[in-house]
Design a protein around this motif. Structure first.
Motif, PDB file in Angstrom:
ATOM      1  N   PRO A 425       0.790  -1.231   0.000  1.00  9.80           N
ATOM      2  CA  PRO A 425       0.000   0.000   0.000  1.00  9.80           C
ATOM      3  C   PRO A 425       0.825   1.286   0.000  1.00  9.80           C
ATOM      4  O   PRO A 425       0.319   2.339  -0.395  1.00  9.80           O
ATOM      5  CB  PRO A 425      -0.830  -0.121   1.289  1.00  9.80           C
ATOM      6  CG  PRO A 425      -0.108  -1.122   2.133  1.00  9.80           C
ATOM      7  CD  PRO A 425       0.540  -2.065   1.189  1.00  9.80           C
ATOM      8  N   ASP A 426       2.081   1.213   0.423  1.00  8.08           N
ATOM      9  CA  ASP A 426       2.911   2.412   0.495  1.00  8.08           C
ATOM     10  C   ASP A 426       3.779   2.625  -0.740  1.00  8.08           C
ATOM     11  O   ASP A 426       4.547   3.584  -0.799  1.00  8.08           O
ATOM     12  CB  ASP A 426       3.815   2.347   1.737  1.00  8.08           C
ATOM     13  CG  ASP A 426       3.014   2.306   3.031  1.00  8.08           C
ATOM     14  OD1 ASP A 426       1.928   2.918   3.061  1.00  8.08           O
ATOM     15  OD2 ASP A 426       3.458   1.649   3.989  1.00  8.08           O
ATOM     16  N   LYS A 427       3.677   1.726  -1.727  1.00 10.26           N
ATOM     17  CA  LYS A 427       4.508   1.851  -2.927  1.00 10.26           C
ATOM     18  C   LYS A 427       3.714   2.433  -4.091  1.00 10.26           C
ATOM     19  O   LYS A 427       2.498   2.308  -4.162  1.00 10.26           O
ATOM     20  CB  LYS A 427       5.091   0.487  -3.318  1.00 10.26           C
ATOM     21  CG  LYS A 427       6.204   0.016  -2.400  1.00 10.26           C
ATOM     22  CD  LYS A 427       6.958  -1.155  -3.012  1.00 10.26           C
ATOM     23  CE  LYS A 427       8.130  -1.563  -2.137  1.00 10.26           C
ATOM     24  NZ  LYS A 427       8.922  -2.665  -2.744  1.00 10.26           N
ATOM     25  N   ARG A 428       4.447   3.041  -5.006  1.00  7.95           N
ATOM     26  CA  ARG A 428       3.841   3.569  -6.224  1.00  7.95           C
ATOM     27  C   ARG A 428       3.721   2.424  -7.221  1.00  7.95           C
ATOM     28  O   ARG A 428       4.704   1.742  -7.513  1.00  7.95           O
ATOM     29  CB  ARG A 428       4.738   4.669  -6.796  1.00  7.95           C
ATOM     30  CG  ARG A 428       4.025   5.584  -7.765  1.00  7.95           C
ATOM     31  CD  ARG A 428       3.045   6.500  -7.022  1.00  7.95           C
ATOM     32  NE  ARG A 428       2.587   7.583  -7.896  1.00  7.95           N
ATOM     33  CZ  ARG A 428       1.609   7.477  -8.771  1.00  7.95           C
ATOM     34  NH1 ARG A 428       0.961   6.333  -8.903  1.00  7.95           N
ATOM     35  NH2 ARG A 428       1.259   8.498  -9.508  1.00  7.95           N
ATOM     36  N   VAL A 429       2.531   2.216  -7.745  1.00  7.29           N
ATOM     37  CA  VAL A 429       2.282   1.094  -8.656  1.00  7.29           C
ATOM     38  C   VAL A 429       1.730   1.612  -9.980  1.00  7.29           C
ATOM     39  O   VAL A 429       0.788   2.412 -10.005  1.00  7.29           O
ATOM     40  CB  VAL A 429       1.303   0.073  -8.038  1.00  7.29           C
ATOM     41  CG1 VAL A 429       1.051  -1.080  -9.008  1.00  7.29           C
ATOM     42  CG2 VAL A 429       1.847  -0.455  -6.701  1.00  7.29           C
ATOM     43  N   PHE A 430       2.331   1.130 -11.083  1.00  2.00           N
ATOM     44  CA  PHE A 430       1.886   1.469 -12.431  1.00  2.00           C
ATOM     45  C   PHE A 430       1.499   0.190 -13.168  1.00  2.00           C
ATOM     46  O   PHE A 430       2.085  -0.872 -12.952  1.00  2.00           O
ATOM     47  CB  PHE A 430       3.005   2.163 -13.227  1.00  2.00           C
ATOM     48  CG  PHE A 430       3.431   3.481 -12.670  1.00  2.00           C
ATOM     49  CD1 PHE A 430       2.822   4.664 -13.080  1.00  2.00           C
ATOM     50  CD2 PHE A 430       4.447   3.565 -11.729  1.00  2.00           C
ATOM     51  CE1 PHE A 430       3.212   5.889 -12.564  1.00  2.00           C
ATOM     52  CE2 PHE A 430       4.852   4.780 -11.206  1.00  2.00           C
ATOM     53  CZ  PHE A 430       4.226   5.949 -11.622  1.00  2.00           C
ATOM     54  N   ALA A 431       0.530   0.302 -14.065  1.00  2.00           N
ATOM     55  CA  ALA A 431       0.239  -0.751 -15.037  1.00  2.00           C
ATOM     56  C   ALA A 431       0.429  -0.151 -16.423  1.00  2.00           C
ATOM     57  O   ALA A 431      -0.144   0.906 -16.723  1.00  2.00           O
ATOM     58  CB  ALA A 431      -1.186  -1.272 -14.879  1.00  2.00           C
ATOM     59  N   ILE A 432       1.260  -0.769 -17.243  1.00  7.15           N
ATOM     60  CA  ILE A 432       1.473  -0.322 -18.614  1.00  7.15           C
ATOM     61  C   ILE A 432       0.827  -1.337 -19.540  1.00  7.15           C
ATOM     62  O   ILE A 432       1.226  -2.509 -19.557  1.00  7.15           O
ATOM     63  CB  ILE A 432       2.970  -0.149 -18.931  1.00  7.15           C
ATOM     64  CG1 ILE A 432       3.580   0.901 -17.993  1.00  7.15           C
ATOM     65  CG2 ILE A 432       3.173   0.250 -20.391  1.00  7.15           C
ATOM     66  CD1 ILE A 432       5.077   1.126 -18.196  1.00  7.15           C
ATOM     67  N   CYS A 433      -0.178  -0.906 -20.296  1.00  7.19           N
ATOM     68  CA  CYS A 433      -0.995  -1.825 -21.092  1.00  7.19           C
ATOM     69  C   CYS A 433      -1.194  -1.281 -22.503  1.00  7.19           C
ATOM     70  O   CYS A 433      -1.000  -0.088 -22.756  1.00  7.19           O
ATOM     71  CB  CYS A 433      -2.360  -2.040 -20.447  1.00  7.19           C
ATOM     72  SG  CYS A 433      -2.303  -2.673 -18.756  1.00  7.19           S
ATOM     73  N   GLY A 434      -1.595  -2.157 -23.398  1.00  3.56           N
ATOM     74  CA  GLY A 434      -2.006  -1.754 -24.730  1.00  3.56           C
ATOM     75  C   GLY A 434      -3.511  -1.530 -24.769  1.00  3.56           C
ATOM     76  O   GLY A 434      -4.245  -1.930 -23.856  1.00  3.56           O
ATOM     77  N   ASP A 435      -3.984  -0.896 -25.845  1.00  2.00           N
ATOM     78  CA  ASP A 435      -5.418  -0.619 -25.950  1.00  2.00           C
ATOM     79  C   ASP A 435      -6.235  -1.887 -26.150  1.00  2.00           C
ATOM     80  O   ASP A 435      -7.425  -1.924 -25.840  1.00  2.00           O
ATOM     81  CB  ASP A 435      -5.683   0.367 -27.096  1.00  2.00           C
ATOM     82  CG  ASP A 435      -5.099  -0.095 -28.419  1.00  2.00           C
ATOM     83  OD1 ASP A 435      -5.869  -0.441 -29.328  1.00  2.00           O
ATOM     84  OD2 ASP A 435      -3.860  -0.117 -28.557  1.00  2.00           O
ATOM     85  N   GLY A 436      -5.623  -2.953 -26.640  1.00  2.00           N
ATOM     86  CA  GLY A 436      -6.350  -4.208 -26.820  1.00  2.00           C
ATOM     87  C   GLY A 436      -6.434  -5.008 -25.531  1.00  2.00           C
ATOM     88  O   GLY A 436      -7.525  -5.310 -25.030  1.00  2.00           O
ATOM     89  N   GLY A 437      -5.297  -5.345 -24.951  1.00  2.00           N
ATOM     90  CA  GLY A 437      -5.260  -6.197 -23.774  1.00  2.00           C
ATOM     91  C   GLY A 437      -5.956  -5.603 -22.568  1.00  2.00           C
ATOM     92  O   GLY A 437      -6.572  -6.322 -21.779  1.00  2.00           O
ATOM     93  N   VAL A 438      -5.880  -4.281 -22.421  1.00  2.00           N
ATOM     94  CA  VAL A 438      -6.464  -3.667 -21.229  1.00  2.00           C
ATOM     95  C   VAL A 438      -7.974  -3.884 -21.161  1.00  2.00           C
ATOM     96  O   VAL A 438      -8.560  -3.939 -20.075  1.00  2.00           O
ATOM     97  CB  VAL A 438      -6.125  -2.153 -21.186  1.00  2.00           C
ATOM     98  CG1 VAL A 438      -6.942  -1.366 -22.206  1.00  2.00           C
ATOM     99  CG2 VAL A 438      -6.342  -1.595 -19.784  1.00  2.00           C
ATOM    100  N   GLN A 439      -8.615  -4.053 -22.324  1.00  2.00           N
ATOM    101  CA  GLN A 439     -10.063  -4.228 -22.323  1.00  2.00           C
ATOM    102  C   GLN A 439     -10.497  -5.599 -21.825  1.00  2.00           C
ATOM    103  O   GLN A 439     -11.670  -5.815 -21.527  1.00  2.00           O
ATOM    104  CB  GLN A 439     -10.615  -3.975 -23.727  1.00  2.00           C
ATOM    105  CG  GLN A 439     -10.421  -2.543 -24.196  1.00  2.00           C
ATOM    106  CD  GLN A 439     -11.075  -2.271 -25.527  1.00  2.00           C
ATOM    107  OE1 GLN A 439     -12.295  -2.302 -25.647  1.00  2.00           O
ATOM    108  NE2 GLN A 439     -10.267  -2.001 -26.546  1.00  2.00           N
TER     109      GLN A 439
END
Length: 575
Positions: A425-439
């Motif tokens: 909970p104390d860390k910075r979290v990113f998700a890097i996705c494409g427009d296809g897979g994210v859906q």
């Protein structure tokens, strides 16, 4: 005497499970009722069973704990299958509890009945249906032990309804003794000494590091070994982060999208010390030409992975951390001449870069993360977004990049990031996705909002299923069959289209995110990158979506065509 359902909850508490990812159903309602009565295990309710499995996976990878999830029988269990296979391919410890119909109904095509064990047995370490209430404790204890020991992986425990209702002892086992499953906890010192002898004579040695280094928590020890020996390092896609990616001896990723210098190093080395990788086809290219002129030392905790794809000279079956400790004890550094400097010169002359490309590029976006966030957790989806991330993300320490390497699962990135945020909970979290897979799992915005998870979702939107489209561009004469996701299927995304504001896409990701109550912004210019990340930095009550519009025909390079050797890299696009 307690019910089987209460016993399952007691087992979770005894195994110190703090998070359970759960989706309800009739076949698990008794266990859920017992969970409702306690407060030691926090229950997370995602919005789809596949996302639930990926969230447990991201939690496990980012914390080093066993990820635990529970679903109902039938479609609940089958929706879990992709997540189980993903975890199995990448050696992620999961315990997956599935509800099941009464034992007396099994095999009779009962409502929501499937042969769960039959379906998953080839994509997990172990799968079992509990057939006797007396065996429930032993099976659950063994499930956690099997999941976390040896080569980690998922274990599936199928619990029929009548077992959940049956009364029995509340005593939980304290020991595990499984005949036929004895994970190796030692290192063969003789083999280590042989390896050190070969390394001492090498003129062009090379470390090849896979995901096993980080899984074993050997990153700091590996750094010491590299600095003691002065031996250059390359990594697999899963191995990135095994050592600091800014280290002067680190060359980059190898394989079909590896860098020029790492692939040349792999081709030219005379001794390869491979730790924690199984030599899959994405890193070897054409098998018959891979590492032809070198001796191979292969360290892996899984004996079945050694000499399965590539015949090796010195096998060492051991946990990576234990093996590295022994190498540090016995290895002596020696003069490597110009070998390290030559490779660094190659890396400088032929860098993996998008410098020179106009406008917004994935490298510029990822460099912003590198330069503004200390040790974030970054989850990726699968496709070009994943490959660009592995090329440009700088990683220090372990558990910093979460990605589906073995199975290549689209839809993994966003829910995995949510699981990682729950566990950190104390860390910075990113998700890097494409427009296809994210859906494929975009419904998890509801989960993120419900639990106030401040994950930043970065969508690299090029209007296409980019990785397949790249192959179609390079090898299928630009016949973009079934990869165009734009409103106008005859067009591609160009810089001109972006600059003129002519980009149309369904859905409108910004409006969709806002419908969930999240923050969102579409970004088309380099000068707006900072504004987007500042929006994400200031919104703490849920996720922020940053949609970056990039040209369709921006490719992941270098690239090795299918069936070719690593020396046959394409360094620039075909015209």
């Amino acid at each position: 005497m307690i019910s089987g359902a209460a016993y399952v909850v007691k087992a979770l508490q005894e195994e110190q499970v703090d998070i359970l990812f759960n989706y309800p159903g009739a076949a698990t309602i008794d266990i859920m009722d017992e969970l409702y009565k306690q407060d030691k295990v926090k229950v997370i309710l995602p919005r789809h069973e596949q996302a639930l499995a990926h969230a447990a996976d991201g939690y496990a990878r980012s914390t080093g704990k066993v990820g635990v999830c529970m679903v109902t029988s039938g479609p609940g269990a089958t929706n879990l299958v992709t997540g189980i296979a993903t975890a199995y391919s990448d050696s992620v410890p999961l315990v997956c509890i599935t509800g099941q119909v009464d034992l007396g109904l099994m095999g009779n095509d009962a409502f929501q009945e499937v042969d769960t064990v039959g379906i998953v047995r080839n994509i997990c370490k172990y799968a079992v249906t509990v057939r006797d209430r007396k065996e429930l404790g032993r099976i659950l204890k063994e499930a956690f032990y099997i999941a976390r020991t040896g080569r980690p992986g998922p274990v599936v425990v199928d619990v029929p309804k009548n077992i959940q209702k049956a009364m029995g002892s509340d005593e939980y086992p304290t020991e595990v003794n499984i005949r036929g499953y004895k994970p190796n906890t030692t290192v063969h010192v003789g083999q280590v000494k042989k390896a050190c002898s070969i390394i001492s004579k090498a003129k062009r040695p090379l470390f090849l590091l896979g995901g096993g280094v980080s899984i074993s928590g050997a990153n700091d020890l590996m750094m010491k070994l590299v600095e003691k020996t002065g031996i250059p390092v390359v990594t697999t896609l899963m191995g990135k982060g095994a050592i600091d990616s800014r280290h002067p001896l680190y060359l980059g990723n190898i394989g079909i999208h590896g860098g020029y210098a790492p692939n040349v190093a792999l081709t030219d080395c005379d001794v390869m010390i491979s730790i924690g990788t199984r030599f899959n086809d994405r890193i070897t290219g054409k098998l018959s030409t891979f590492a032809q002129n070198c001796k191979i030392i292969h360290i892996d905790v899984d004996a079945a992975s050694i000499s399965k794809n590539i015949k090796v000279d010195i096998p060492i079956v051991a946990d990576a951390k234990l093996a590295i400790e022994k190498l540090l004890e016995y290895i002596e550094p020696h003069d490597l001449g110009e070998w390290p400097a030559q490779l660094q010169q190659l890396k400088a002359e032929r860098p993996v870069t998008q410098v020179g490309e106009e406008g917004l590029t994935p490298q510029i976006i990822i460099d912003y993360i590198n330069n503004h966030y200390a040790r974030p957790i970054v989850a990726t989806d699968v496709g070009q977004n994943q490959l660009w991330t592995t090329q440009f993300l700088e990683i220090k320490g372990q558990h910093q990049m979460l990605t589906s390497g073995g199975l290549g699962t689209m839809g993994y990135g966003f829910p995995a990031a949510l699981g990682a945020q729950i566990g950190n909970p104390d860390k910075r979290v990113f998700a890097i996705c494409g427009d296809g897979g994210v859906q494929m799992n975009i419904q998890e915005f509801a989960t993120a909002m419900h639990y106030h998870l401040p994950v930043t979702l970065i969508i690299l939107n090029n209007g296409f299923l980019g990785n397949v489209r790249q192959w179609q561009q390079l090898f299928y004469d630009k016949r973009y069959a079934c990869t165009n996701l734009l409103m106008d299927e005859s067009s591609i995304v160009t810089r001109e289209m972006i600059d003129n504001g002519e980009f149309e896409y369904v859905p409108n990701f910004v409006q969709l995110a806002e419908a969930y109550g999240a923050k969102a912004m579409r970004i088309t210019k380099v000068e707006d990158i900072e504004k987007g990340f500042q929006l994400a930095d200031t919104f703490k009550d849920g996720p922020t979506l940053l949609e970056f519009i990039i040209p369709t025909e921006l490719n992941v390079l270098p690239m090795v065509p299918a069936g070719k050797s690593l020396s046959d890299m394409l360094l620039k696009d075909k015209k």
